[in-house]
Design an enzyme around this catalytic site. Structure first.
Site, PDB file in Angstrom:
ATOM      1  CB  THR A  36      32.213  44.976  38.511  1.00  0.00           C
ATOM      2  OG1 THR A  36      30.954  45.590  38.790  1.00  0.00           O
ATOM      3  CG2 THR A  36      32.598  44.147  39.737  1.00  0.00           C
ATOM      4  CD  GLU A  78      26.974  46.076  41.871  1.00  0.00           C
ATOM      5  OE1 GLU A  78      26.649  45.555  42.940  1.00  0.00           O
ATOM      6  OE2 GLU A  78      26.361  47.042  41.380  1.00  0.00           O
ATOM      7  CE1 TYR A 137      29.687  39.749  39.401  1.00  0.00           C
ATOM      8  CE2 TYR A 137      29.587  41.982  40.274  1.00  0.00           C
ATOM      9  CZ  TYR A 137      29.862  41.116  39.227  1.00  0.00           C
ATOM     10  OH  TYR A 137      30.309  41.615  38.023  1.00  0.00           O
ATOM     11  CE  LYS A 183      33.333  39.768  38.154  1.00  0.00           C
ATOM     12  NZ  LYS A 183      34.013  39.526  36.885  1.00  0.00           N
TER      13      LYS A 183
HETATM   14  P1  NDP Z   1      27.287  37.270  31.282  1.00  0.00           P
HETATM   15  O1  NDP Z   1      26.658  36.730  32.501  1.00  0.00           O
HETATM   16  O2  NDP Z   1      26.437  37.609  30.096  1.00  0.00           O
HETATM   17  O3  NDP Z   1      28.412  36.248  30.764  1.00  0.00           O
HETATM   18  C1  NDP Z   1      29.231  35.542  31.657  1.00  0.00           C
HETATM   19  C2  NDP Z   1      29.721  34.294  30.947  1.00  0.00           C
HETATM   20  O4  NDP Z   1      30.576  33.576  31.860  1.00  0.00           O
HETATM   21  C3  NDP Z   1      28.616  33.328  30.528  1.00  0.00           C
HETATM   22  O5  NDP Z   1      28.807  32.945  29.191  1.00  0.00           O
HETATM   23  C4  NDP Z   1      28.816  32.126  31.454  1.00  0.00           C
HETATM   24  O6  NDP Z   1      28.548  30.880  30.872  1.00  0.00           O
HETATM   25  C5  NDP Z   1      30.305  32.197  31.707  1.00  0.00           C
HETATM   26  N1  NDP Z   1      30.681  31.473  32.921  1.00  0.00           N
HETATM   27  C6  NDP Z   1      30.086  31.550  34.136  1.00  0.00           C
HETATM   28  N2  NDP Z   1      30.717  30.742  35.005  1.00  0.00           N
HETATM   29  C7  NDP Z   1      31.719  30.129  34.305  1.00  0.00           C
HETATM   30  C8  NDP Z   1      32.698  29.176  34.636  1.00  0.00           C
HETATM   31  N3  NDP Z   1      32.770  28.673  35.868  1.00  0.00           N
HETATM   32  N4  NDP Z   1      33.592  28.777  33.697  1.00  0.00           N
HETATM   33  C9  NDP Z   1      33.504  29.263  32.424  1.00  0.00           C
HETATM   34  N5  NDP Z   1      32.569  30.168  32.047  1.00  0.00           N
HETATM   35  C10 NDP Z   1      31.697  30.595  32.981  1.00  0.00           C
HETATM   36  O7  NDP Z   1      28.142  38.547  31.728  1.00  0.00           O
HETATM   37  P2  NDP Z   1      28.559  39.841  30.870  1.00  0.00           P
HETATM   38  O8  NDP Z   1      28.939  39.433  29.513  1.00  0.00           O
HETATM   39  O9  NDP Z   1      27.550  40.910  31.082  1.00  0.00           O
HETATM   40  O10 NDP Z   1      29.841  40.312  31.681  1.00  0.00           O
HETATM   41  C11 NDP Z   1      31.141  39.823  31.359  1.00  0.00           C
HETATM   42  C12 NDP Z   1      32.035  40.003  32.570  1.00  0.00           C
HETATM   43  O11 NDP Z   1      32.117  41.367  32.921  1.00  0.00           O
HETATM   44  C13 NDP Z   1      31.577  39.284  33.829  1.00  0.00           C
HETATM   45  O12 NDP Z   1      32.735  38.850  34.505  1.00  0.00           O
HETATM   46  C14 NDP Z   1      30.874  40.359  34.624  1.00  0.00           C
HETATM   47  O13 NDP Z   1      30.925  40.057  36.004  1.00  0.00           O
HETATM   48  C15 NDP Z   1      31.715  41.557  34.276  1.00  0.00           C
HETATM   49  N6  NDP Z   1      31.052  42.849  34.298  1.00  0.00           N
HETATM   50  C16 NDP Z   1      29.911  43.042  33.567  1.00  0.00           C
HETATM   51  C17 NDP Z   1      29.322  44.283  33.533  1.00  0.00           C
HETATM   52  C18 NDP Z   1      28.067  44.533  32.755  1.00  0.00           C
HETATM   53  O14 NDP Z   1      27.426  45.564  32.998  1.00  0.00           O
HETATM   54  N7  NDP Z   1      27.703  43.672  31.810  1.00  0.00           N
HETATM   55  C19 NDP Z   1      29.912  45.430  34.254  1.00  0.00           C
HETATM   56  C20 NDP Z   1      31.124  45.103  34.979  1.00  0.00           C
HETATM   57  C21 NDP Z   1      31.663  43.866  34.972  1.00  0.00           C
HETATM   58  P3  NDP Z   1      27.056  30.284  30.736  1.00  0.00           P
HETATM   59  O15 NDP Z   1      26.559  30.916  29.459  1.00  0.00           O
HETATM   60  O16 NDP Z   1      27.314  28.821  30.644  1.00  0.00           O
HETATM   61  O17 NDP Z   1      26.314  30.713  31.952  1.00  0.00           O
HETATM   62  P1  GDR Z   2      23.669  45.120  38.706  1.00  0.00           P
HETATM   63  O1  GDR Z   2      22.580  44.867  37.554  1.00  0.00           O
HETATM   64  O2  GDR Z   2      23.289  44.493  39.975  1.00  0.00           O
HETATM   65  O3  GDR Z   2      23.942  46.595  38.713  1.00  0.00           O
HETATM   66  O4  GDR Z   2      24.923  44.313  38.132  1.00  0.00           O
HETATM   67  P2  GDR Z   2      21.036  44.494  37.634  1.00  0.00           P
HETATM   68  O5  GDR Z   2      20.473  44.838  36.311  1.00  0.00           O
HETATM   69  O6  GDR Z   2      20.837  43.119  38.137  1.00  0.00           O
HETATM   70  O7  GDR Z   2      20.473  45.510  38.754  1.00  0.00           O
HETATM   71  C1  GDR Z   2      20.555  46.922  38.585  1.00  0.00           C
HETATM   72  C2  GDR Z   2      19.754  47.604  39.683  1.00  0.00           C
HETATM   73  O8  GDR Z   2      18.372  47.363  39.466  1.00  0.00           O
HETATM   74  C3  GDR Z   2      17.767  47.011  40.720  1.00  0.00           C
HETATM   75  N1  GDR Z   2      16.567  46.219  40.450  1.00  0.00           N
HETATM   76  C4  GDR Z   2      16.524  44.990  39.896  1.00  0.00           C
HETATM   77  N2  GDR Z   2      17.502  44.194  39.419  1.00  0.00           N
HETATM   78  C5  GDR Z   2      17.153  43.010  38.844  1.00  0.00           C
HETATM   79  N3  GDR Z   2      18.104  42.213  38.309  1.00  0.00           N
HETATM   80  N4  GDR Z   2      15.841  42.596  38.792  1.00  0.00           N
HETATM   81  C6  GDR Z   2      14.824  43.363  39.282  1.00  0.00           C
HETATM   82  O9  GDR Z   2      13.674  42.984  39.219  1.00  0.00           O
HETATM   83  C7  GDR Z   2      15.176  44.627  39.854  1.00  0.00           C
HETATM   84  N5  GDR Z   2      14.447  45.637  40.390  1.00  0.00           N
HETATM   85  C8  GDR Z   2      15.308  46.597  40.744  1.00  0.00           C
HETATM   86  C9  GDR Z   2      18.870  46.253  41.453  1.00  0.00           C
HETATM   87  O10 GDR Z   2      18.575  46.177  42.839  1.00  0.00           O
HETATM   88  C10 GDR Z   2      20.079  47.110  41.090  1.00  0.00           C
HETATM   89  O11 GDR Z   2      20.164  48.206  41.947  1.00  0.00           O
HETATM   90  C11 GDR Z   2      25.291  44.394  36.758  1.00  0.00           C
HETATM   91  C12 GDR Z   2      25.925  43.042  36.385  1.00  0.00           C
HETATM   92  O12 GDR Z   2      26.181  43.039  34.996  1.00  0.00           O
HETATM   93  C13 GDR Z   2      27.225  42.833  37.122  1.00  0.00           C
HETATM   94  O13 GDR Z   2      27.872  41.652  36.637  1.00  0.00           O
HETATM   95  C14 GDR Z   2      28.125  44.054  36.895  1.00  0.00           C
HETATM   96  O14 GDR Z   2      29.334  43.905  37.596  1.00  0.00           O
HETATM   97  C15 GDR Z   2      27.410  45.328  37.301  1.00  0.00           C
HETATM   98  O15 GDR Z   2      26.206  45.444  36.567  1.00  0.00           O
HETATM   99  C16 GDR Z   2      28.253  46.578  37.031  1.00  0.00           C
END
Ligand code: NDP
Ligand code: GDR
Length: 364
Positions: free
Chosen positions: A125, A127, A184, A188
């Site tokens: 990520t 992050e 987090y 990662k």
């Molecule tokens: P989500 O949170 O939507 O999905 C994560 C999934 O992982 C959920 O289905 C969750 O299950 C499952 N999970 C959590 N803990 C466990 C565990 N211990 N064993 C098995 N399954 C588990 O994330 P995204 O789809 O958005 O992201 C996918 C991956 O990419 C993640 O690893 C995230 O950190 C990474 N990522 C995401 C980005 C983004 O912008 N979306 C950017 C960069 C990286 P449950 O439904 O039961 O909670």
């Molecule tokens: P992020 O996503 O932390 O970038 O991680 P998120 O949408 O949670 O936050 C983005 C930015 O918005 C600011 N923010 C808030 N965030 C949330 N959730 N709720 C609020 O009310 C709010 N107000 C402001 C946050 O401070 C932050 O700066 C996502 C996840 O998908 C990760 O798993 C992934 O790795 C990164 O994107 C890339």
């Protein structure tokens, strides 16, 4: 021959997009999901109608469970999307976050050491960059003229002003150093380093996608984008029901569309050699700009006049430490994978607001 792919975290946003992509490419897909007391999540039901898809229960924090699933499926490709993926939650649950996001990956890597024909994708990520940026400029930070040059470094407040000024391009790419700002991101980054180590020490095929934020109509409601689009969709359907409480409105993110990013994950595992790639749009927008774009989707709302009527800063949503600025440079993925993001920022916001609007209207 038909390939088998295993997707951990299949019920999450990316898992759903990736499963559909791989099924459309003729894969047999096995999704791993955690057991839930209320059964199979409804979003998995349509996938389960496809005979090439099946679901198994498993938890990446449990080494026995991981080994059992991998031994029984023997996949050609593993996509590890399972994670505690909410950055704010990681400050409250740092130990569980490390278990899922780091130890979970080690459990898979250990199995891969003995199964080198299986290719592995790890969800790294943006992050991990934390407060680190690279920048290119022909202006020097101290205003002395220099050649157009590249620099890397941490973002102190004075530098932040400089980096966001005219004539400077600040970004993160595969060469930018990491300085994670949350439990987090620390977990990662540990997993990211472990993938590199297992690749170099044992010849495991492990590729990491350093993905910048990607969103969609399937994004979890606790992430800022979906929280915003749900608010304005509800306003459009039902009128005003209260202000939207947010944290840091100045944080900047590089937001793309999840459907594009899962194509990049698949492309990474089709390369002859494993490697790490940034996927990003190359554009950065603040949370405030995301709110403004969502407001523009609603008839009668004007961000210049109505922002304060709708948005209130609530310290409960401000993180102990923030990642202030993310803007990815995906030149390597474009060059070597032929990957391109296709959904521009305003279109992404509109797509999410429209989807949420339909959902609210259906429920009313
Ligand atoms: P989500 O949170 O939507 O999905 C994560 C999934 O992982 C959920 O289905 C969750 O299950 C499952 N999970 C959590 N803990 C466990 C565990 N211990 N064993 C098995 N399954 C588990 O994330 P995204 O789809 O958005 O992201 C996918 C991956 O990419 C993640 O690893 C995230 O950190 C990474 N990522 C995401 C980005 C983004 O912008 N979306 C950017 C960069 C990286 P449950 O439904 O039961 O909670
Ligand atoms: P992020 O996503 O932390 O970038 O991680 P998120 O949408 O949670 O936050 C983005 C930015 O918005 C600011 N923010 C808030 N965030 C949330 N959730 N709720 C609020 O009310 C709010 N107000 C402001 C946050 O401070 C932050 O700066 C996502 C996840 O998908 C990760 O798993 C992934 O790795 C990164 O994107 C890339």
């Amino acid at each position: 021959m038909q390939k088998t792919a295993l997707i951990t975290g299949v019920a999450g946003q990316d898992g759903m997009f990736l499963a559909n992509l791989l099924l459309s490419k003729g894969y047999r897909v096995v999704g791993v999901r955690r057991r839930a007391s209320n059964g199979v999540p409804p979003r998995l039901l349509s996938l389960l109608e496809n005979p090439a898809f099946r679901c198994v229960e498993g938890d990446v924090t449990d080494a026995v469970s991981v080994q059992h699933v991998l031994d029984s499926v023997r996949p050609d490709e593993v996509y590890n999307l399972a994670a505690q993926s909410h950055v704010a939650t990681s400050f409250e649950q740092p130990i569980y976050t490390a278990q899922a996001n780091y130890l979970g990956v080690l459990h898979i890597l250990e199995w891969l050491k003995a199964h080198k024909d299986t290719r592995f994708y790890q969800a790294s990520t943006s992050e991990m960059f934390g407060s680190m940026w690279s920048w290119e400029t022909s202006r020097d930070y101290h205003d002395a003229a220099t050649e157009w040059d590249r620099h890397d470094g941490p973002a102190d407040p004075a530098l932040f002003a400089f980096l966001t000024s005219e004539g400077v391009t600040a970004f993160q790419d595969e060469e930018t150093p990491f300085a994670p700002n949350s439990p987090y991101a620390i977990a990662k980054l540990a997993a990211h380093n472990a993938c590199r180590l297992y690749r170099e020490a044992y010849g495991v095929y492990a590729s990491c996608g350093i993905l910048f934020n990607h969103e969609s109509e399937l994004r979890g409601p606790e992430f800022v984008t979906r929280k915003i689009t749900k608010h304005f969709a509800a306003y459009a359907a039902r009128g005003f029901t209260g202000k939207l409480k947010l944290g840091n409105l100045d944080a900047r993110r590089d937001w793309g569309y999840a459907g594009d990013y899962v194509k990049g994950m698949w492309l990474m595992l089709q390369q002859e050699k494993p490697d790490d790639f940034v996927l990003a749009t190359g554009e950065t927008h603040s949370v405030r700009e995301f709110v403004a774009a969502a407001m523009r989707c609603v008839n009668g709302l004007d961000p210049a006049r109505n922002m304060d009527d709708h948005v209130e800063v609530d310290p409960a949503f401000v993180r102990p430490k923030e990642v202030p600025y993310l803007r990815g440079c995906a030149d390597k993925a474009k060059r070597e994978l032929g990957w391109v993001p296709t959904v521009p920022f305003e279109e992404l916001v509109k797509l999410m607001v429209m989807s949420d609007y339909k959902e609210v209207a259906r429920a009313s």
